[in-house]
Design a protein around this motif. Structure first.
Motif, PDB file in Angstrom:
ATOM      1  N   ALA A   1      47.590  39.600  43.979  1.00 14.74           N
ATOM      2  CA  ALA A   1      46.315  38.997  43.626  1.00 14.74           C
ATOM      3  C   ALA A   1      46.177  38.847  42.115  1.00 14.74           C
ATOM      4  CB  ALA A   1      45.175  39.852  44.162  1.00 14.74           C
ATOM      5  N   TYR A   2      45.502  37.785  41.721  1.00 14.52           N
ATOM      6  CA  TYR A   2      45.169  37.586  40.317  1.00 14.52           C
ATOM      7  C   TYR A   2      43.843  38.282  40.061  1.00 14.52           C
ATOM      8  CZ  TYR A   2      43.575  35.487  36.015  1.00 14.52           C
ATOM      9  OH  TYR A   2      43.094  35.295  34.744  1.00 14.52           O
ATOM     10  N   ILE A   3      43.829  39.205  39.115  1.00 19.85           N
ATOM     11  CA  ILE A   3      42.624  39.962  38.796  1.00 19.85           C
ATOM     12  C   ILE A   3      42.157  39.595  37.400  1.00 19.85           C
ATOM     13  CG2 ILE A   3      41.598  42.235  38.524  1.00 19.85           C
ATOM     14  CD1 ILE A   3      43.821  43.307  40.367  1.00 19.85           C
ATOM     15  N   LYS A   4      40.985  39.005  37.325  1.00 18.07           N
ATOM     16  CA  LYS A   4      40.390  38.677  36.034  1.00 18.07           C
ATOM     17  C   LYS A   4      39.533  39.860  35.600  1.00 18.07           C
ATOM     18  CE  LYS A   4      37.632  35.229  33.652  1.00 18.07           C
ATOM     19  NZ  LYS A   4      36.825  34.014  33.801  1.00 18.07           N
ATOM     20  N   ARG A   5      39.812  40.398  34.417  1.00 19.33           N
ATOM     21  CA  ARG A   5      39.110  41.579  33.920  1.00 19.33           C
ATOM     22  C   ARG A   5      38.110  41.178  32.846  1.00 19.33           C
ATOM     23  NH1 ARG A   5      43.762  46.169  33.650  1.00 19.33           N
ATOM     24  NH2 ARG A   5      44.707  45.605  35.623  1.00 19.33           N
ATOM     25  N   GLN A   6      36.907  41.674  33.005  1.00 17.99           N
ATOM     26  CA  GLN A   6      35.851  41.440  32.021  1.00 17.99           C
ATOM     27  C   GLN A   6      35.061  42.728  31.875  1.00 17.99           C
ATOM     28  OE1 GLN A   6      33.835  38.179  33.944  1.00 17.99           O
ATOM     29  NE2 GLN A   6      34.884  36.673  32.681  1.00 17.99           N
ATOM     30  N   GLY A   7      35.522  43.625  31.020  1.00 20.87           N
ATOM     31  CA  GLY A   7      34.828  44.897  30.818  1.00 20.87           C
ATOM     32  C   GLY A   7      34.757  45.707  32.091  1.00 20.87           C
TER      33      GLY A   7
ATOM     34  N   ARG B   1      35.483  43.107  37.739  1.00 17.52           N
ATOM     35  CA  ARG B   1      36.773  42.603  38.192  1.00 17.52           C
ATOM     36  C   ARG B   1      36.520  41.435  39.127  1.00 17.52           C
ATOM     37  NH1 ARG B   1      37.640  45.436  34.708  1.00 17.52           N
ATOM     38  NH2 ARG B   1      39.263  46.983  34.395  1.00 17.52           N
ATOM     39  N   SER B   2      37.224  40.348  38.898  1.00 22.30           N
ATOM     40  CA  SER B   2      37.090  39.170  39.745  1.00 22.30           C
ATOM     41  C   SER B   2      38.382  38.956  40.532  1.00 22.30           C
ATOM     42  CB  SER B   2      36.795  37.921  38.913  1.00 22.30           C
ATOM     43  OG  SER B   2      36.724  36.790  39.769  1.00 22.30           O
ATOM     44  N   LEU B   3      38.237  38.955  41.834  1.00 20.95           N
ATOM     45  CA  LEU B   3      39.344  38.662  42.744  1.00 20.95           C
ATOM     46  C   LEU B   3      39.029  37.376  43.502  1.00 20.95           C
ATOM     47  CD1 LEU B   3      39.772  42.301  43.924  1.00 20.95           C
ATOM     48  CD2 LEU B   3      41.486  40.976  42.695  1.00 20.95           C
ATOM     49  N   TYR B   4      38.297  36.509  42.844  1.00 27.97           N
ATOM     50  CA  TYR B   4      37.845  35.244  43.398  1.00 27.97           C
ATOM     51  C   TYR B   4      39.030  34.411  43.884  1.00 27.97           C
ATOM     52  CZ  TYR B   4      35.797  30.562  43.436  1.00 27.97           C
ATOM     53  OH  TYR B   4      35.398  29.298  43.806  1.00 27.97           O
ATOM     54  N   ASN B   5      38.920  33.892  45.106  1.00 27.12           N
ATOM     55  CA  ASN B   5      39.871  32.930  45.670  1.00 27.12           C
ATOM     56  C   ASN B   5      41.328  33.410  45.607  1.00 27.12           C
ATOM     57  OD1 ASN B   5      40.459  30.521  46.952  1.00 27.12           O
ATOM     58  ND2 ASN B   5      40.760  29.403  45.047  1.00 27.12           N
ATOM     59  N   ASN B   6      41.577  34.612  46.133  1.00 28.91           N
ATOM     60  CA  ASN B   6      42.908  35.198  46.120  1.00 28.91           C
ATOM     61  C   ASN B   6      43.529  35.305  47.504  1.00 28.91           C
ATOM     62  OD1 ASN B   6      44.217  36.400  43.545  1.00 28.91           O
ATOM     63  ND2 ASN B   6      42.023  36.630  43.229  1.00 28.91           N
ATOM     64  N   GLN B   7      42.936  34.687  48.493  1.00 30.14           N
ATOM     65  CA  GLN B   7      43.447  34.717  49.862  1.00 30.14           C
ATOM     66  C   GLN B   7      43.561  36.137  50.406  1.00 30.14           C
ATOM     67  OE1 GLN B   7      47.074  32.401  49.728  1.00 30.14           O
ATOM     68  NE2 GLN B   7      45.958  30.509  49.406  1.00 30.14           N
TER      69      GLN B   7
ATOM     70  N   ASN C   1      37.323  34.480  49.565  1.00 30.88           N
ATOM     71  CA  ASN C   1      38.473  35.081  50.233  1.00 30.88           C
ATOM     72  C   ASN C   1      38.201  35.023  51.729  1.00 30.88           C
ATOM     73  OD1 ASN C   1      40.422  36.336  48.184  1.00 30.88           O
ATOM     74  ND2 ASN C   1      38.421  36.937  47.407  1.00 30.88           N
ATOM     75  N   ASN C   2      39.214  35.246  52.517  1.00 31.07           N
ATOM     76  CA  ASN C   2      39.073  35.213  53.967  1.00 31.07           C
ATOM     77  C   ASN C   2      39.196  36.629  54.519  1.00 31.07           C
ATOM     78  OD1 ASN C   2      38.720  34.070  56.448  1.00 31.07           O
ATOM     79  ND2 ASN C   2      40.872  33.532  56.721  1.00 31.07           N
ATOM     80  N   ILE C   3      38.302  37.512  54.064  1.00 26.56           N
ATOM     81  CA  ILE C   3      38.359  38.929  54.424  1.00 26.56           C
ATOM     82  C   ILE C   3      37.904  39.116  55.866  1.00 26.56           C
ATOM     83  CG2 ILE C   3      37.475  41.225  53.893  1.00 26.56           C
ATOM     84  CD1 ILE C   3      37.076  40.160  50.979  1.00 26.56           C
ATOM     85  N   SER C   4      38.795  39.708  56.660  1.00 24.77           N
ATOM     86  CA  SER C   4      38.476  39.971  58.063  1.00 24.77           C
ATOM     87  C   SER C   4      38.375  41.462  58.350  1.00 24.77           C
ATOM     88  CB  SER C   4      39.523  39.344  58.979  1.00 24.77           C
ATOM     89  OG  SER C   4      40.800  39.886  58.699  1.00 24.77           O
ATOM     90  N   THR C   5      38.965  42.291  57.484  1.00 23.69           N
ATOM     91  CA  THR C   5      38.967  43.734  57.697  1.00 23.69           C
ATOM     92  C   THR C   5      38.713  44.458  56.385  1.00 23.69           C
ATOM     93  OG1 THR C   5      40.606  43.500  59.460  1.00 23.69           O
ATOM     94  CG2 THR C   5      40.345  45.702  58.520  1.00 23.69           C
ATOM     95  N   ILE C   6      37.773  45.390  56.434  1.00 23.85           N
ATOM     96  CA  ILE C   6      37.538  46.294  55.311  1.00 23.85           C
ATOM     97  C   ILE C   6      37.649  47.698  55.882  1.00 23.85           C
ATOM     98  CG2 ILE C   6      35.928  47.119  53.560  1.00 23.85           C
ATOM     99  CD1 ILE C   6      34.653  44.323  53.597  1.00 23.85           C
ATOM    100  N   GLU C   7      38.670  48.435  55.455  1.00 25.04           N
ATOM    101  CA  GLU C   7      38.870  49.784  55.960  1.00 25.04           C
ATOM    102  C   GLU C   7      37.755  50.703  55.460  1.00 25.04           C
ATOM    103  OE1 GLU C   7      42.945  50.933  55.145  1.00 25.04           O
ATOM    104  OE2 GLU C   7      43.691  49.479  56.612  1.00 25.04           O
TER     105      GLU C   7
END
Length: 59
Positions: A2-8, A11-17, A40-46
């Protein structure tokens, strides 16, 4: 990977599939206040995916 954009304290994980967020996925990021998981297409969050994020305010 995943591409992680850091801003202080953000954290942005926008549009990372991302489809699954695993337990302790953000281990070591205890000071993060915002995580952007939009488009994102999140189907499962543990159950313990956000474990340790005591300062998280916005998801």
């Amino acid at each position: 990977m995943a591409y992680i954009k850091r801003q202080g304290d953000k954290r942005s994980l926008y549009n990372n599939q991302i489809t699954i967020i695993r337990n302790n996925a953000f281990n070591g990021l205890a000071n993060i206040k915002t995580i952007d998981l939009e488009s994102n297409n999140i189907s499962t969050i543990e159950a313990n995916a956000f474990n340790g994020l005591t300062k998280l305010e916005r998801l």
